[in-house]
Scaffold this active site. Structure first.
Site, short mmCIF file in Angstrom:
data_model
loop_
_atom_site.label_atom_id
_atom_site.label_comp_id
_atom_site.label_asym_id
_atom_site.label_seq_id
_atom_site.Cartn_x
_atom_site.Cartn_y
_atom_site.Cartn_z
CD GLN A 14 -1.14 -0.13 3.70
OE1 GLN A 14 -1.54 -1.26 3.93
NE2 GLN A 14 -1.48 0.90 4.45
CB CYS A 44 -4.70 -1.32 5.42
SG CYS A 44 -5.63 -0.33 6.62
CG HIS A 59 -3.51 -3.17 9.52
ND1 HIS A 59 -3.63 -2.57 8.29
CD2 HIS A 59 -2.54 -4.14 9.38
CE1 HIS A 59 -2.80 -3.15 7.44
NE2 HIS A 59 -2.11 -4.10 8.07
C1 LIG Z 1 -4.77 6.15 8.47
C2 LIG Z 1 -5.53 4.89 8.20
C3 LIG Z 1 -4.63 3.70 8.24
C4 LIG Z 1 -5.39 2.52 7.70
C5 LIG Z 1 -4.53 1.39 7.27
C6 LIG Z 1 -3.66 0.88 8.16
S1 LIG Z 1 -1.96 0.86 7.89
O1 LIG Z 1 -1.53 2.11 7.28
O2 LIG Z 1 -1.63 -0.31 7.13
C7 LIG Z 1 -1.31 0.72 9.48
C8 LIG Z 1 -2.13 0.35 10.53
C9 LIG Z 1 -1.62 0.21 11.81
C10 LIG Z 1 -0.27 0.44 12.04
C11 LIG Z 1 0.55 0.83 10.97
C12 LIG Z 1 0.02 0.97 9.69
N1 LIG Z 1 -6.37 2.08 8.68
C13 LIG Z 1 -7.66 2.00 8.30
O3 LIG Z 1 -8.06 2.21 7.17
C14 LIG Z 1 -8.60 1.59 9.40
C15 LIG Z 1 -8.99 0.15 9.19
C16 LIG Z 1 -10.04 -0.29 10.13
C17 LIG Z 1 -10.07 0.19 11.46
C18 LIG Z 1 -11.07 -0.25 12.32
C19 LIG Z 1 -12.02 -1.17 11.88
C20 LIG Z 1 -11.98 -1.65 10.58
C21 LIG Z 1 -10.99 -1.19 9.71
N2 LIG Z 1 -9.75 2.46 9.34
C22 LIG Z 1 -9.61 3.75 9.73
O4 LIG Z 1 -8.53 4.27 9.99
N3 LIG Z 1 -10.74 4.49 9.81
C23 LIG Z 1 -12.05 3.87 9.82
C24 LIG Z 1 -13.12 4.75 9.28
C25 LIG Z 1 -13.06 6.15 9.86
N4 LIG Z 1 -14.13 7.01 9.33
C26 LIG Z 1 -14.05 8.36 9.94
C27 LIG Z 1 -15.19 9.24 9.44
O5 LIG Z 1 -16.44 8.61 9.75
C28 LIG Z 1 -16.57 7.32 9.11
C29 LIG Z 1 -15.48 6.39 9.60
C30 LIG Z 1 -11.69 6.72 9.49
C31 LIG Z 1 -10.63 5.92 10.13
#
Ligand SMILES: CCC[C@@H](/C=C/S(=O)(=O)c1ccccc1)NC(=O)[C@H](Cc1ccccc1)NC(=O)N1CCC(N2CCOCC2)CC1
Length: 214
Positions: free
Chosen positions: A19, A25, A161
């Site tokens: 990614q 993710c 994540h």
């Molecule tokens: C900045 C976002 C990073 C991203 C991907 C992860 S990553 O970049 O691979 C990583 C994760 C952990 C450590 C290091 C690196 N994470 C996500 O997309 C995570 C994944 C997730 C989290 C919880 C439940 C299900 C899925 N989701 C999220 O970060 N979000 C979920 C939706 C949320 N919205 C805000 C506005 O109102 C609607 C909801 C925004 C944040």
């Protein structure tokens, strides 16, 4: 459920992706679940576009994060996913360049799975790889083997994540989930994370879901 299962043995899993510097993710978790569902239906393994979701899924926040449940809804509304080749990944949000004439795979609906790890394993073996979410703290320090972090380092309520469950089994009697990550092939074991299975670690059981392709 069988004692073990691995969709990689059935050629239902595309190569590990990366990614990059984008919090997408959630898009990888969903496209790779749909790759598995599509394989189950057609016997064809496609690599599907995450960039289409980053650019065109207005329910999620592109590189700022998203939820698989939102992404399934967006894909249904868009009409499907283009291939990775047709709509290739850049790792930053661009204007939506989706063309429905290029749709390579579609979904009919989606399901949330129960939070019981045995039921999740049975569903996975019967259907396809499963989209899952977890607390990725321990993942960041993982190198190899079956990760069994202390609960205090992997709070199941701090899920941040999204990943893909591709299989499960035991290593020297230790039960594990085989988890496909989207941080490139140099991460962990050829891009995969192996997490102890059976103690609901890191919240891995709490947000399992899948698209449904009839
Ligand atoms: C900045 C976002 C990073 C991203 C991907 C992860 S990553 O970049 O691979 C990583 C994760 C952990 C450590 C290091 C690196 N994470 C996500 O997309 C995570 C994944 C997730 C989290 C919880 C439940 C299900 C899925 N989701 C999220 O970060 N979000 C979920 C939706 C949320 N919205 C805000 C506005 O109102 C609607 C909801 C925004 C944040």
């Amino acid at each position: 459920a069988p004692d073990s299962w691995d969709w990689r043995d059935h050629r239902a899993v595309s190569p590990v992706k990366n990614q990059g510097m984008c919090g997408s993710c959630w898009a990888f978790s969903v496209t790779e679940n749909i790759e598995g569902q599509w394989f189950k239906k057609t016997g064809k393994l496609l690599s599907l576009s995450e960039q289409e979701l980053v650019d065109c899924d207005k329910l999620d926040q592109a590189c700022g994060g998203g939820l698989p449940s939102n992404a399934y809804e967006a894909i249904e509304e868009l009409g499907g996913l283009e291939t990775e080749t047709d709509y290739s990944y850049t790792g930053h949000k661009q204007s939506c360049d989706f063309s429905s004439g290029k749709v390579a795979a579609y979904i009919n609906s989606s399901v949330e799975l129960p939070d019981n790890e045995n039921e999740i394993a049975a569903w996975l073996a019967e259907n396809s790889p499963v989209s899952a979410a977890l607390n990725a703290f321990a993942m960041q320090f993982y190198r190899k083997g079956v990760s069994h972090p202390l609960k205090i380092f992997c709070n199941p309520w701090m899920i941040d994540h999204a990943v893909l469950l591709v299989g499960f089994g035991q290593r020297n009697g230790i039960p594990f989930w085989a988890i496909k990550n989207s941080w490139g092939e140099d991460y962990g074991e050829q891009g995969y994370y192996y997490l102890y299975r059976g103690s609901r670690l890191c919240g891995i059981n709490k947000m399992c879901s899948s698209a449904i392709v009839n």
